[in-house]
Design a protein around this motif. Structure first.
Motif, PDB file in Angstrom:
ATOM      1  N   GLN A   5       1.117  -1.163  -0.576  1.00 20.12           N
ATOM      2  CA  GLN A   5      -0.234  -0.184  -0.393  1.00 20.12           C
ATOM      3  C   GLN A   5       0.603   1.219   0.174  1.00 20.12           C
ATOM      4  O   GLN A   5       0.515   2.287  -0.345  1.00 20.12           O
ATOM      5  CB  GLN A   5      -0.793  -0.027   0.910  1.00 20.12           C
ATOM      6  CG  GLN A   5      -2.255  -1.278   1.269  1.00 20.12           C
ATOM      7  CD  GLN A   5      -2.964  -0.992   0.034  1.00 20.12           C
ATOM      8  OE1 GLN A   5      -3.401  -0.043  -0.359  1.00 20.12           O
ATOM      9  NE2 GLN A   5      -3.053  -2.474  -0.692  1.00 20.12           N
ATOM     10  N   ASN A   6       2.009   1.456   0.029  1.00 18.83           N
ATOM     11  CA  ASN A   6       3.192   2.197   0.371  1.00 18.83           C
ATOM     12  C   ASN A   6       3.554   2.447  -0.883  1.00 18.83           C
ATOM     13  O   ASN A   6       4.695   3.450  -1.039  1.00 18.83           O
ATOM     14  CB  ASN A   6       4.267   1.907   1.464  1.00 18.83           C
ATOM     15  CG  ASN A   6       3.990   2.189   2.543  1.00 18.83           C
ATOM     16  OD1 ASN A   6       2.537   2.896   2.981  1.00 18.83           O
ATOM     17  ND2 ASN A   6       4.651   1.600   3.364  1.00 18.83           N
ATOM     18  N   ASN A   7       3.344   1.874  -1.995  1.00 20.07           N
ATOM     19  CA  ASN A   7       4.277   1.720  -3.290  1.00 20.07           C
ATOM     20  C   ASN A   7       3.435   2.670  -4.472  1.00 20.07           C
ATOM     21  O   ASN A   7       1.915   2.065  -4.771  1.00 20.07           O
ATOM     22  CB  ASN A   7       4.824   0.301  -3.890  1.00 20.07           C
ATOM     23  CG  ASN A   7       5.737   0.224  -2.699  1.00 20.07           C
ATOM     24  OD1 ASN A   7       6.757   0.840  -2.793  1.00 20.07           O
ATOM     25  ND2 ASN A   7       6.113  -1.101  -3.243  1.00 20.07           N
ATOM     26  N   TYR A   8       3.561   4.067  -5.279  1.00 23.96           N
ATOM     27  CA  TYR A   8       2.729   4.087  -5.781  1.00 23.96           C
ATOM     28  C   TYR A   8       3.199   4.576  -7.231  1.00 23.96           C
ATOM     29  O   TYR A   8       4.400   4.806  -7.459  1.00 23.96           O
ATOM     30  CB  TYR A   8       2.319   6.210  -5.294  1.00 23.96           C
ATOM     31  CG  TYR A   8       1.431   5.360  -4.236  1.00 23.96           C
ATOM     32  CD1 TYR A   8       0.135   6.643  -4.471  1.00 23.96           C
ATOM     33  CD2 TYR A   8       1.976   5.199  -2.686  1.00 23.96           C
ATOM     34  CE1 TYR A   8      -0.596   6.047  -3.557  1.00 23.96           C
ATOM     35  CE2 TYR A   8       1.208   5.420  -2.225  1.00 23.96           C
ATOM     36  CZ  TYR A   8      -0.126   5.961  -1.892  1.00 23.96           C
ATOM     37  OH  TYR A   8      -1.175   6.282  -0.517  1.00 23.96           O
ATOM     38  N   CYS A   9       2.719   5.030  -7.806  1.00 23.89           N
ATOM     39  CA  CYS A   9       3.093   4.993 -10.062  1.00 23.89           C
ATOM     40  C   CYS A   9       2.545   6.456 -10.609  1.00 23.89           C
ATOM     41  O   CYS A   9       1.376   6.852  -9.596  1.00 23.89           O
ATOM     42  CB  CYS A   9       2.455   4.213 -10.148  1.00 23.89           C
ATOM     43  SG  CYS A   9       3.440   4.329 -12.167  1.00 23.89           S
ATOM     44  N   PRO A  55      -1.552  -1.232  -5.835  1.00 23.34           N
ATOM     45  CA  PRO A  55      -3.184  -1.160  -6.038  1.00 23.34           C
ATOM     46  C   PRO A  55      -3.403  -0.535  -7.506  1.00 23.34           C
ATOM     47  O   PRO A  55      -2.681   1.161  -7.091  1.00 23.34           O
ATOM     48  CB  PRO A  55      -3.211  -0.717  -4.565  1.00 23.34           C
ATOM     49  CG  PRO A  55      -1.649  -1.009  -4.236  1.00 23.34           C
ATOM     50  CD  PRO A  55      -0.813  -1.305  -4.880  1.00 23.34           C
ATOM     51  N   PRO A  56      -4.446  -0.599  -7.643  1.00 18.46           N
ATOM     52  CA  PRO A  56      -5.093   0.353  -8.969  1.00 18.46           C
ATOM     53  C   PRO A  56      -5.317   1.859  -7.917  1.00 18.46           C
ATOM     54  O   PRO A  56      -4.977   2.675  -8.798  1.00 18.46           O
ATOM     55  CB  PRO A  56      -6.165  -0.197  -8.984  1.00 18.46           C
ATOM     56  CG  PRO A  56      -6.232  -2.008  -8.658  1.00 18.46           C
ATOM     57  CD  PRO A  56      -5.203  -2.002  -7.475  1.00 18.46           C
ATOM     58  N   GLU A  57      -5.537   1.989  -6.763  1.00 17.81           N
ATOM     59  CA  GLU A  57      -5.709   3.405  -6.254  1.00 17.81           C
ATOM     60  C   GLU A  57      -4.515   3.962  -6.277  1.00 17.81           C
ATOM     61  O   GLU A  57      -5.232   5.280  -5.818  1.00 17.81           O
ATOM     62  CB  GLU A  57      -6.596   3.298  -4.717  1.00 17.81           C
ATOM     63  CG  GLU A  57      -5.422   1.893  -4.237  1.00 17.81           C
ATOM     64  CD  GLU A  57      -6.050   0.303  -3.860  1.00 17.81           C
ATOM     65  OE1 GLU A  57      -6.225  -0.119  -2.793  1.00 17.81           O
ATOM     66  OE2 GLU A  57      -6.629   0.345  -5.210  1.00 17.81           O
ATOM     67  N   ASN A 107      -0.147   9.949   1.896  1.00 20.09           N
ATOM     68  CA  ASN A 107       0.704   8.641   2.736  1.00 20.09           C
ATOM     69  C   ASN A 107       2.071   9.562   2.832  1.00 20.09           C
ATOM     70  O   ASN A 107       2.873   8.807   1.179  1.00 20.09           O
ATOM     71  CB  ASN A 107       0.541   7.454   1.385  1.00 20.09           C
ATOM     72  CG  ASN A 107       1.165   5.863   1.897  1.00 20.09           C
ATOM     73  OD1 ASN A 107       1.969   6.318   3.006  1.00 20.09           O
ATOM     74  ND2 ASN A 107       0.886   4.906   1.532  1.00 20.09           N
ATOM     75  N   PRO A 108       2.507   9.669   3.672  1.00 23.28           N
ATOM     76  CA  PRO A 108       3.952  10.319   3.673  1.00 23.28           C
ATOM     77  C   PRO A 108       4.828   8.892   3.466  1.00 23.28           C
ATOM     78  O   PRO A 108       6.458   9.175   3.651  1.00 23.28           O
ATOM     79  CB  PRO A 108       3.634  11.025   5.519  1.00 23.28           C
ATOM     80  CG  PRO A 108       2.637  10.950   5.672  1.00 23.28           C
ATOM     81  CD  PRO A 108       2.114  10.139   4.784  1.00 23.28           C
ATOM     82  N   ASP A 109       4.576   8.347   3.508  1.00 20.36           N
ATOM     83  CA  ASP A 109       5.402   6.370   3.877  1.00 20.36           C
ATOM     84  C   ASP A 109       5.423   6.537   2.251  1.00 20.36           C
ATOM     85  O   ASP A 109       5.814   5.220   2.351  1.00 20.36           O
ATOM     86  CB  ASP A 109       5.340   5.204   4.630  1.00 20.36           C
ATOM     87  CG  ASP A 109       5.144   6.055   6.041  1.00 20.36           C
ATOM     88  OD1 ASP A 109       6.377   6.441   7.259  1.00 20.36           O
ATOM     89  OD2 ASP A 109       4.265   5.027   6.932  1.00 20.36           O
ATOM     90  N   ALA A 110       5.481   6.939   1.292  1.00 26.67           N
ATOM     91  CA  ALA A 110       5.019   6.969   0.263  1.00 26.67           C
ATOM     92  C   ALA A 110       6.403   6.217  -0.678  1.00 26.67           C
ATOM     93  O   ALA A 110       7.876   6.779  -0.170  1.00 26.67           O
ATOM     94  CB  ALA A 110       3.801   7.631  -0.697  1.00 26.67           C
ATOM     95  N   ASN A 111       6.334   5.440  -1.760  1.00 23.15           N
ATOM     96  CA  ASN A 111       7.590   5.027  -2.338  1.00 23.15           C
ATOM     97  C   ASN A 111       7.040   5.676  -3.793  1.00 23.15           C
ATOM     98  O   ASN A 111       5.955   5.055  -4.085  1.00 23.15           O
ATOM     99  CB  ASN A 111       8.133   3.898  -2.298  1.00 23.15           C
ATOM    100  CG  ASN A 111       8.802   3.503  -0.895  1.00 23.15           C
ATOM    101  OD1 ASN A 111       9.476   4.590  -0.412  1.00 23.15           O
ATOM    102  ND2 ASN A 111       7.494   2.490  -0.063  1.00 23.15           N
ATOM    103  N   GLY A 134      13.729  -2.536  -7.357  1.00 23.17           N
ATOM    104  CA  GLY A 134      14.074  -0.599  -7.300  1.00 23.17           C
ATOM    105  C   GLY A 134      13.070  -0.212  -6.062  1.00 23.17           C
ATOM    106  O   GLY A 134      13.393   0.900  -5.107  1.00 23.17           O
ATOM    107  N   PHE A 135      11.423  -0.384  -5.460  1.00 20.35           N
ATOM    108  CA  PHE A 135      11.108  -0.428  -4.351  1.00 20.35           C
ATOM    109  C   PHE A 135      11.846  -0.785  -3.023  1.00 20.35           C
ATOM    110  O   PHE A 135      11.959  -0.116  -1.890  1.00 20.35           O
ATOM    111  CB  PHE A 135       9.640  -0.280  -4.512  1.00 20.35           C
ATOM    112  CG  PHE A 135       8.684   0.030  -5.061  1.00 20.35           C
ATOM    113  CD1 PHE A 135       8.523   2.077  -4.976  1.00 20.35           C
ATOM    114  CD2 PHE A 135       8.102  -0.428  -6.232  1.00 20.35           C
ATOM    115  CE1 PHE A 135       7.420   2.399  -5.813  1.00 20.35           C
ATOM    116  CE2 PHE A 135       6.451   0.116  -6.778  1.00 20.35           C
ATOM    117  CZ  PHE A 135       7.008   1.409  -6.957  1.00 20.35           C
TER     118      PHE A 135
END
Length: 364
Positions: A5-9, A55-57, A107-111, A134-135
């Motif tokens: 849940q911490n990984n974003y694109c 996660p798509p969101e 999300n302050p913990d996001a990558n 990479g994450f």
């Protein structure tokens, strides 16, 4: 594999795509076109690729207001907060800065992985493994991590990353960036074994990325957090601030504004198949060749002593090429382009400017 849940694109999809004119047009650039007849546009394929990994969101799309409705049409699953539509065209540094600000506040913990919308990837599992690796690398380090692919040819149309000191398995400090070298230099880079193609994809933990923007970019970006939502994050207030202030943001690329200036950038050596499909020349180099080393893109064609051409015409058209060598033949709407493939990128830019001056925007 469980999706973190911490990984974003962040998908960058705001470009005008002029280097693939006339098939990429101002009102519908290449990222919104099913260019190769696969049933999915380049934007949709990029989204699909990351929806298998994240996660798509957690997938955000940055574009221009002109294209916001096209994005909503092609990706109806995006929520309002996942779509960032800029009021005017700017380069990628302010785009990524805005996306990073929004994600950090959610999300302050996001990558974050930042990716263009006009690339092709071969070897989906290898790609997914590289993204996950990479994450893991950036999640506990104050580094930005570019994704590099070993060159398969001396391609002058790509950027190159020179490897420096070894950091960990398959990861090196970046010694230098070189953007679109002359072919002889590209050959030297390839033969040296020290250089990788710059895919334009990079990762960082969001807090470090935001700190880098504050440190390296002009005050108009450093003041973002102070001036916008200073006490508690507000989605509507952020949008209002951006639309009032975005015209004053610097027209800088993320590579020039951040990656080339930061002392803590690394490159990860990746082994998935990759191609940037932003120019006619890159399409010719990346796509499978047919008879006579021609590249025929979703087109009905008859070839007679024709070699080394790129052909793309609309459905219902028949292309008959006889005695033609080294040309681009492309038609879309009210424009037919026939030009030499060599140096086509710079020539097409020049032609577009001339046509815009002489004929207006109807043909652009």
């Amino acid at each position: 594999m469980k999706k973190s849940q911490n990984n974003y694109c962040v998908i960058l999809a705001g470009g005008k795509g002029r280097r693939l004119w006339p098939c990429s047009r101002e009102e519908r650039p290449k990222q919104f076109v099913d260019f190769f007849g696969t049933g999915r546009t380049q934007l949709q394929q990029t989204y699909d690729r990351f929806a298998k990994i994240l996660p798509p969101e957690n997938i955000y799309v940055n574009t221009n207001e002109l294209y916001a409705d096209i994005v909503r049409e092609q990706l109806p699953e995006l929520s309002a907060i996942q779509l960032l539509a800029e009021p005017i065209h700017r380069n990628t540094a302010p785009s990524v800065a805005w996306c990073t600000h929004r994600i950090v506040n959610i999300n302050p913990d996001a990558n974050i992985i930042v990716v263009p919308s006009d690339q092709t990837v071969v070897g989906e599992q290898k790609f997914a493994d590289a993204v996950e690796r990479g994450f893991q690398f950036v999640s506990n380090r104050q580094h930005m991590l570019t994704m590099g692919v070993k060159p398969t040819r001396p391609e002058p149309g790509y950027g190159y990353i020179q490897m420096g000191e070894h950091v960990t398995d398959g990861v090196y400090h970046v010694k230098s960036f070189t953007e679109k070298p002359e072919r002889d230099f590209a050959r030297m880079f390839m033969e040296s074994g020290e250089f990788y193609w710059n895919t334009g994809m990079f990762l960082a933990n969001a807090r470090h990325l935001l700190d880098s923007f504050r440190a390296l970019l002009p005050p108009v970006l450093r003041n973002f957090d102070k001036d916008c939502c200073p006490n508690v994050y507000n989605f509507e207030e952020e949008n209002r601030y951006i639309h009032e202030n975005f015209p004053s943001y610097p027209n800088l690329s993320i590579d020039y504004g951040i990656l080339e200036k930061s002392p803590d950038v690394c490159v990860m050596c990746c082994d998935f198949g990759w191609a940037d499909l932003g120019t006619w020349h890159s399409i010719y180099e990346a796509r499978q060749k047919g008879d006579g080393d021609n590249v025929v893109v979703d087109t009905d064609v008859v070839l007679d002593n024709a070699r080394d051409n790129v052909i793309k015409l609309p459905k219902g058209r028949l292309a008959v090429l006889s005695g033609l060598e080294g040309f681009i033949v492309a038609e879309e709407g009210n424009v037919l382009l026939i030009c030499k493939k060599e140096d086509s990128s710079s020539n097409i830019r020049r032609l577009i400017n001339e046509i815009q001056l002489k004929k207006g925007n109807e043909f652009i």
